[in-house]
Design a protein around this motif. Sequence first.
Motif, PDB file in Angstrom:
ATOM      1  N   ASP A 146     -46.340  64.630  40.710  1.00 37.59           N
ATOM      2  CA  ASP A 146     -46.996  64.145  39.488  1.00 37.59           C
ATOM      3  C   ASP A 146     -46.838  62.470  39.289  1.00 37.59           C
ATOM      4  O   ASP A 146     -47.754  61.958  38.832  1.00 37.59           O
ATOM      5  CB  ASP A 146     -46.543  64.919  38.364  1.00 37.59           C
ATOM      6  CG  ASP A 146     -47.816  64.901  37.203  1.00 37.59           C
ATOM      7  OD1 ASP A 146     -48.798  64.946  37.413  1.00 37.59           O
ATOM      8  OD2 ASP A 146     -47.269  65.023  36.034  1.00 37.59           O
ATOM      9  N   TYR A 147     -45.530  62.282  39.363  1.00 39.03           N
ATOM     10  CA  TYR A 147     -45.269  60.975  39.117  1.00 39.03           C
ATOM     11  C   TYR A 147     -45.577  60.168  40.180  1.00 39.03           C
ATOM     12  O   TYR A 147     -46.047  58.798  40.142  1.00 39.03           O
ATOM     13  CB  TYR A 147     -43.573  60.882  38.895  1.00 39.03           C
ATOM     14  CG  TYR A 147     -43.313  59.155  38.741  1.00 39.03           C
ATOM     15  CD1 TYR A 147     -43.823  58.629  37.503  1.00 39.03           C
ATOM     16  CD2 TYR A 147     -42.832  58.419  39.736  1.00 39.03           C
ATOM     17  CE1 TYR A 147     -43.434  57.262  37.261  1.00 39.03           C
ATOM     18  CE2 TYR A 147     -42.548  57.004  39.593  1.00 39.03           C
ATOM     19  CZ  TYR A 147     -42.749  56.581  38.279  1.00 39.03           C
ATOM     20  OH  TYR A 147     -42.448  55.342  37.910  1.00 39.03           O
ATOM     21  N   LEU A 148     -45.543  60.517  41.435  1.00 41.91           N
ATOM     22  CA  LEU A 148     -45.857  59.795  42.795  1.00 41.91           C
ATOM     23  C   LEU A 148     -47.267  59.547  42.924  1.00 41.91           C
ATOM     24  O   LEU A 148     -47.731  58.374  43.306  1.00 41.91           O
ATOM     25  CB  LEU A 148     -45.404  60.708  44.019  1.00 41.91           C
ATOM     26  CG  LEU A 148     -46.089  60.068  45.373  1.00 41.91           C
ATOM     27  CD1 LEU A 148     -44.885  58.852  45.763  1.00 41.91           C
ATOM     28  CD2 LEU A 148     -45.708  61.142  46.279  1.00 41.91           C
ATOM     29  N   LEU A 149     -48.046  60.336  41.895  1.00 40.32           N
ATOM     30  CA  LEU A 149     -49.676  59.879  42.061  1.00 40.32           C
ATOM     31  C   LEU A 149     -50.012  59.180  40.856  1.00 40.32           C
ATOM     32  O   LEU A 149     -51.452  58.864  40.866  1.00 40.32           O
ATOM     33  CB  LEU A 149     -50.312  61.497  42.085  1.00 40.32           C
ATOM     34  CG  LEU A 149     -50.123  62.143  43.238  1.00 40.32           C
ATOM     35  CD1 LEU A 149     -50.864  63.670  43.299  1.00 40.32           C
ATOM     36  CD2 LEU A 149     -50.323  61.502  44.675  1.00 40.32           C
ATOM     37  N   SER A 150     -49.271  58.909  39.820  1.00 39.79           N
ATOM     38  CA  SER A 150     -49.302  58.392  38.746  1.00 39.79           C
ATOM     39  C   SER A 150     -49.968  56.745  39.018  1.00 39.79           C
ATOM     40  O   SER A 150     -49.456  56.259  40.013  1.00 39.79           O
ATOM     41  CB  SER A 150     -48.278  57.995  37.792  1.00 39.79           C
ATOM     42  OG  SER A 150     -47.206  57.411  37.936  1.00 39.79           O
ATOM     43  N   VAL A 151     -50.552  56.186  37.952  1.00 42.54           N
ATOM     44  CA  VAL A 151     -50.916  54.807  38.083  1.00 42.54           C
ATOM     45  C   VAL A 151     -49.662  53.934  38.360  1.00 42.54           C
ATOM     46  O   VAL A 151     -49.449  53.130  39.088  1.00 42.54           O
ATOM     47  CB  VAL A 151     -51.762  54.426  36.723  1.00 42.54           C
ATOM     48  CG1 VAL A 151     -52.022  52.861  36.845  1.00 42.54           C
ATOM     49  CG2 VAL A 151     -52.964  55.059  37.011  1.00 42.54           C
ATOM     50  N   GLU A 152     -48.637  54.406  37.449  1.00 40.26           N
ATOM     51  CA  GLU A 152     -47.530  53.333  37.358  1.00 40.26           C
ATOM     52  C   GLU A 152     -46.869  53.483  38.949  1.00 40.26           C
ATOM     53  O   GLU A 152     -46.698  52.420  39.570  1.00 40.26           O
ATOM     54  CB  GLU A 152     -46.445  54.214  36.598  1.00 40.26           C
ATOM     55  CG  GLU A 152     -45.253  53.066  36.299  1.00 40.26           C
ATOM     56  CD  GLU A 152     -44.147  53.909  35.448  1.00 40.26           C
ATOM     57  OE1 GLU A 152     -42.986  53.328  35.650  1.00 40.26           O
ATOM     58  OE2 GLU A 152     -44.472  54.664  34.934  1.00 40.26           O
TER      59      GLU A 152
END
Length: 358
Positions: free
Chosen positions: A286-292
């Motif tokens: 989920d984090y890996l795919l985030s804008v950030e």
Amino acid sequence: MSPSSTRRTLALSTGAVVGALALAGCSGGSGSDADAQTLVVSTFPFGVEQFQEAVVDPFTEATGIQVEIETGSNSDRLSQLQLAGGDDPGVDVMLISDYYAALGQEDDLFQQVDAENVETLGEIADFAKEDAYLGPAYSYQLNGTLYSTDALSAEEAADWSLYGDPANAGKVALPDISVTAGQLMISGVADTEGSGPYDIDAALSTLAEWAPGVLQFYSSSTEVTNLLTQGEIIAADSLSGFATDLVASGEPIAWTPPATGRYMATNRAMIPAGAANLDAAEQFIDYLLSVEAQTSSAEIVGDLPVNLGAEVPDTITAVVGDIAADPTAAGYSTLDPTELVPTRSEWVDRFAREVTSK
């Protein structure tokens, strides 16, 4: 059960949104147990320090989940999963190229990434969540031509025929089928000279004609970049990422997409069957795919982002231009793993017999 019977699309409704600060609570179930353990992420053996800085450290800061990184080649890491046989794989997330992800799926080595627990899937490009794969793409690689700007124009470099031009004999290089660019090249030639990307007869026939004038069929990025910078060749079919450092350094080298037969490969985020920390694995993806994370990874690692809201740095746009904003709109396509996996051994053997032996 065959993987194909359990596959479903990863797409979510367009209203799905997630923020990095909500990561720790985005999944239900065994969150507290997973948080107390170390998440094991298996990835490629290059750019590890940059990946740690761009993705892993910010993820740990946001969620409190510690991450252990293991590295290795695609084939070696897949072999380790095969040996585990789905029991205690020792890995929670595997970052792996699409072809090897498809191979693993054939052996039921991966499980479906749950779209309900990975909300950032709603922010990524459609090609990154194809239902042929059980896990999403987090980056991609464009095939094209790396060339000397002193010797060729972009238009000349974009024409596949440059590799068969007698005037360029001994001054061009092509990838071996064993590397990522190799299959993309074969499909590009097949699409241009034959009936489509899987017309292996047309591709190998054309490549066999070109082979006597090809200085080298390379198997690593170092080989091809050295050939170019040392002036031994004027052009090579290659991935766009090979050009980033060369262009940034001011070398008289550029990269261009082919005029026809544009194909790209993806790197996938897969969860092995039997992963011990499923909740933490989903949070990591989920984090890996985030804008950030996608913006940071593009800037620090040099990965082409799949999140449509990510910022693409000048170092990448200097090479690929506007293609990074929407590769499919620029004519790029991914390849169907169901066409490649069953034929791989045969095509590798034929490539060696009919092309590189010339």
